[in-house]
Design an enzyme around this catalytic site. Structure first.
Site, PDB file in Angstrom:
ATOM      1  N   GLY A  12      -2.840  -4.151 -30.600  1.00 64.01           N
ATOM      2  CA  GLY A  12      -2.460  -4.523 -31.966  1.00 64.01           C
ATOM      3  C   GLY A  12      -1.385  -3.587 -32.489  1.00 64.01           C
ATOM      4  CG  ASP A  13      -1.768  -1.714 -35.350  1.00 65.01           C
ATOM      5  OD1 ASP A  13      -1.888  -2.540 -36.263  1.00 65.01           O
ATOM      6  OD2 ASP A  13      -2.680  -0.957 -34.977  1.00 65.01           O
ATOM      7  CE  LYS A  16      -0.264  -9.082 -33.784  1.00 61.40           C
ATOM      8  NZ  LYS A  16      -0.570  -7.721 -33.336  1.00 61.40           N
ATOM      9  N   GLY A  40      -3.309  -7.006 -40.478  1.00 62.73           N
ATOM     10  CA  GLY A  40      -2.544  -6.638 -41.666  1.00 62.73           C
ATOM     11  C   GLY A  40      -1.109  -6.375 -41.296  1.00 62.73           C
ATOM     12  CG  HIS A  41       1.710  -8.715 -40.763  1.00 58.98           C
ATOM     13  ND1 HIS A  41       0.934  -9.434 -39.900  1.00 58.98           N
ATOM     14  CD2 HIS A  41       2.273  -9.579 -41.598  1.00 58.98           C
ATOM     15  CE1 HIS A  41       1.010 -10.686 -40.218  1.00 58.98           C
ATOM     16  NE2 HIS A  41       1.810 -10.815 -41.241  1.00 58.98           N
ATOM     17  CB  THR A  42       4.142  -4.210 -44.496  1.00 57.62           C
ATOM     18  OG1 THR A  42       2.867  -3.566 -44.530  1.00 57.62           O
ATOM     19  CG2 THR A  42       4.876  -3.953 -45.780  1.00 57.62           C
ATOM     20  CD  GLN A 224      -7.267  -8.840 -34.772  1.00 53.96           C
ATOM     21  OE1 GLN A 224      -7.558  -9.940 -34.355  1.00 53.96           O
ATOM     22  NE2 GLN A 224      -7.154  -8.595 -36.066  1.00 53.96           N
ATOM     23  CB  THR A 299      -1.273  -2.593 -42.191  1.00 57.49           C
ATOM     24  OG1 THR A 299      -0.429  -2.365 -41.077  1.00 57.49           O
ATOM     25  CG2 THR A 299      -0.472  -3.148 -43.330  1.00 57.49           C
ATOM     26  CE  LYS A 331       6.899   0.999 -35.482  1.00 54.04           C
ATOM     27  NZ  LYS A 331       5.613   1.516 -35.938  1.00 54.04           N
ATOM     28  CG  LEU A 332      14.575   0.919 -27.633  1.00 62.48           C
ATOM     29  CD1 LEU A 332      13.691   1.160 -26.419  1.00 62.48           C
ATOM     30  CD2 LEU A 332      15.724  -0.017 -27.252  1.00 62.48           C
TER      31      LEU A 332
HETATM   32  P1  IMP Z   1     -12.925  -5.281 -35.997  1.00 63.03           P
HETATM   33  O1  IMP Z   1     -11.930  -6.328 -35.605  1.00 63.03           O
HETATM   34  O2  IMP Z   1     -12.846  -4.887 -37.433  1.00 63.03           O
HETATM   35  O3  IMP Z   1     -14.317  -5.642 -35.554  1.00 63.03           O
HETATM   36  O4  IMP Z   1     -12.566  -3.946 -35.187  1.00 63.03           O
HETATM   37  C1  IMP Z   1     -12.731  -3.845 -33.770  1.00 63.03           C
HETATM   38  C2  IMP Z   1     -11.587  -3.038 -33.147  1.00 63.03           C
HETATM   39  O5  IMP Z   1     -10.364  -3.761 -33.299  1.00 63.03           O
HETATM   40  C3  IMP Z   1     -11.341  -1.678 -33.797  1.00 63.03           C
HETATM   41  O6  IMP Z   1     -10.902  -0.783 -32.791  1.00 63.03           O
HETATM   42  C4  IMP Z   1     -10.211  -1.946 -34.764  1.00 63.03           C
HETATM   43  O7  IMP Z   1      -9.463  -0.780 -35.033  1.00 63.03           O
HETATM   44  C5  IMP Z   1      -9.405  -2.951 -33.955  1.00 63.03           C
HETATM   45  N1  IMP Z   1      -8.572  -3.831 -34.778  1.00 63.03           N
HETATM   46  C6  IMP Z   1      -8.964  -4.914 -35.491  1.00 63.03           C
HETATM   47  N2  IMP Z   1      -7.919  -5.502 -36.089  1.00 63.03           N
HETATM   48  C7  IMP Z   1      -6.840  -4.784 -35.760  1.00 63.03           C
HETATM   49  C8  IMP Z   1      -5.442  -4.922 -36.041  1.00 63.03           C
HETATM   50  O8  IMP Z   1      -4.996  -5.853 -36.733  1.00 63.03           O
HETATM   51  N3  IMP Z   1      -4.620  -3.977 -35.505  1.00 63.03           N
HETATM   52  C9  IMP Z   1      -5.094  -2.989 -34.708  1.00 63.03           C
HETATM   53  N4  IMP Z   1      -6.381  -2.819 -34.389  1.00 63.03           N
HETATM   54  C10 IMP Z   1      -7.254  -3.717 -34.917  1.00 63.03           C
END
Ligand code: IMP
Length: 430
Positions: A12-13, A16, A40-42, A224, A299, A331-332
């Protein structure tokens, strides 16, 4: 013209949001198909900052249809709050441009509470969830006791469904020393929120089939990343949904030929938020530099992200599992100025060389990365819009990644700004 699915290929992050926003200019319909408001994104549009969690990115662009598919778990209170916040910023949101699958399962306050209680009880063994109730809500969906959006349209039978759900949850709550919930209080809360969300409910599968028939371009927006996929990720340190591109079909109702082109979003280094294995994590100077330059804070939760070098083995595996056709490298510019860069090209597990990430949790936390060192570049890549703008070493880095991950780069994003993109292949023209 093929539809495009966008998925994260790491934890994730990956950035996207910006790529989806850029692609949404080329699509008429933008669809979320899994996850919930853990994402979450901005978005920065004409200097205005929009923070999105549950709503598809297309919502900030006029004339686009935004769709939340059945694969998403929907917190009606969080949704109502997000809608109100964006409306205050001048974004128009109505059932004309937002439709939510009537068969989507709801996240209730008891899910968030259970998520937080379990995390607290787990101590050092916690997952590091976002505490948004995502896992418990998916459990209820699979356990066939969830309250779904369409249930709000039938107040007569809602209480019976809530009672069935609470038989399960109150037993858990008693075990955790928490106060039980009465059906009447939960039903009252649901009735209160109903007018804010029910008007958006609709048969998403049908809407999408009609859109496709009318020749509209659809963009599937994953949340994610593949390494957090409940089957293919670093289990149990994962989220509770399938995040691979295949989920775009099941999470919307469009069948397996849903997307013609799958774009994987890949960051030029690696980050992870929450607990779990991370072979290339750098606890030293380089991890700190990447975190600071890349502004690596969550975020949704504001947590500091763990940082490390690019792991070509993990990314290659994610891309294959998700059937990715091309990647967007993001993010290069964060790597600008580093004298040399390390890339993980294999693992060592007790003296044995591995060319893939093992499935077992113990092995995943024991593998040692085997690194290749690549020269860095001094000049800035920030804001570059063509290959010619990139330093020769940066081009070599990208080309080497392509070889290692066995997948072509379709575009490179060189800053958070919408138009700072080097386009190699337009996913909608492929
Ligand atoms: P949950 O989705 O809240 O159950 O979290 C489970 C795992 O997924 C944890 O390690 C969170 O940090 C990770 N996670 C959930 N959503 C995101 C996201 O949008 N970006 C990054 N990590 C995420």
């Amino acid at each position: 013209m093929a539809d495009v699915a966008v998925i994260g290929a790491q934890w994730g992050d990956e950035g996207k949001g910006k790529v989806v926003d850029w692609l949404s200019a080329r699509a008429e319909v933008v669809v979320r198909f899994q996850g919930g408001h853990n994402a979450g994104h901005t978005l920065v549009v004409d200097g205005e900052v929009y923070k999105l969690s549950l709503l598809p990115s297309g919502i900030v662009r006029e004339g686009k249809m935004s769709v939340i598919g059945n694969g998403v778990v929907v917190d009606p209170w969080a949704l109502a709050e997000e809608i109100a916040r964006l409306q205050k910023q001048g974004v128009s949101i109505s059932p004309v441009n937002l439709v939510i699958a009537e068969n989507a399962a709801l996240i209730l306050p008891l899910h968030g509470e259970l998520d937080a209680l379990r995390e607290a009880a787990a101590g050092d063994g916690k997952i590091g969830t976002t505490k948004r109730g995502i896992g418990p809500a998916y459990e209820d969906k699979i356990g066939r006791r969830a309250i779904r959006l369409i249930d709000l349209a039938h107040p007569g039978s809602l209480k019976e469904k809530v009672e069935k759900l609470l038989t399960h949850h109150n037993a858990l709550r008693r075990g955790l020393g928490e106060q039980e919930i009465t059906p009447d209080e939960l039903v009252a809360k649901l009735k209160e929120v109903t007018p804010k969300v029910l008007p958006f409910a609709g048969p998403v599968w049908k809407l999408l089939h009609d859109a496709r028939k009318a020749g509209k371009r659809i963009l599937y927006e994953g949340a994610q990343g593949v390494l957090l996929d409940v089957d293919h990720g670093t289990y149990p340190y994962v989220t509770s949904s399938n995040v691979v591109a295949g989920q775009a079909a099941a999470g919307t109702g469009l069948g397996p030929k849903t997307s013609g082109y799958v774009l994987g979003i890949v960051k030029a280094y690696t980050t992870r938020v929450g607990e779990g294995p991370f072979p290339t994590e750098d606890h030293g100077e380089h991890g700190q530099i990447l975190g600071e330059r890349g502004r690596e804070f969550g975020t949704v939760t504001g947590r500091k992200r763990r940082c490390g070098w690019f792991d070509a083995v993990l990314v290659r595996q994610s891309l294959k599992i998700s059937g990715v056709d091309g990647i967007a490298l993001t993010k290069l510019d964060v790597l600008d100025g580093l004298p040399e860069l390390k890339v993980c090209v294999g693992y060592d597990l007790d003296g044995k060389q591995l060319d893939h990430f093992p499935a077992g949790m113990d092995a995943q936390s024991q593998v040692k990365p085997v690194y290749e060192t690549i020269p860095g570049w001094r000049d800035s890549t920030e804001g570059a819009r063509s290959w010619a703008d990139l330093p020769a070493e940066a081009v070599k880095y990208v080309r080497r990644l392509e070889e290692l991950i066995e997948c072509p780069v379709a575009l490179v994003s060189t800053s958070p700004e919408r138009e700072d993109v080097i386009l190699m292949r337009d996913p909608y023209e492929s």
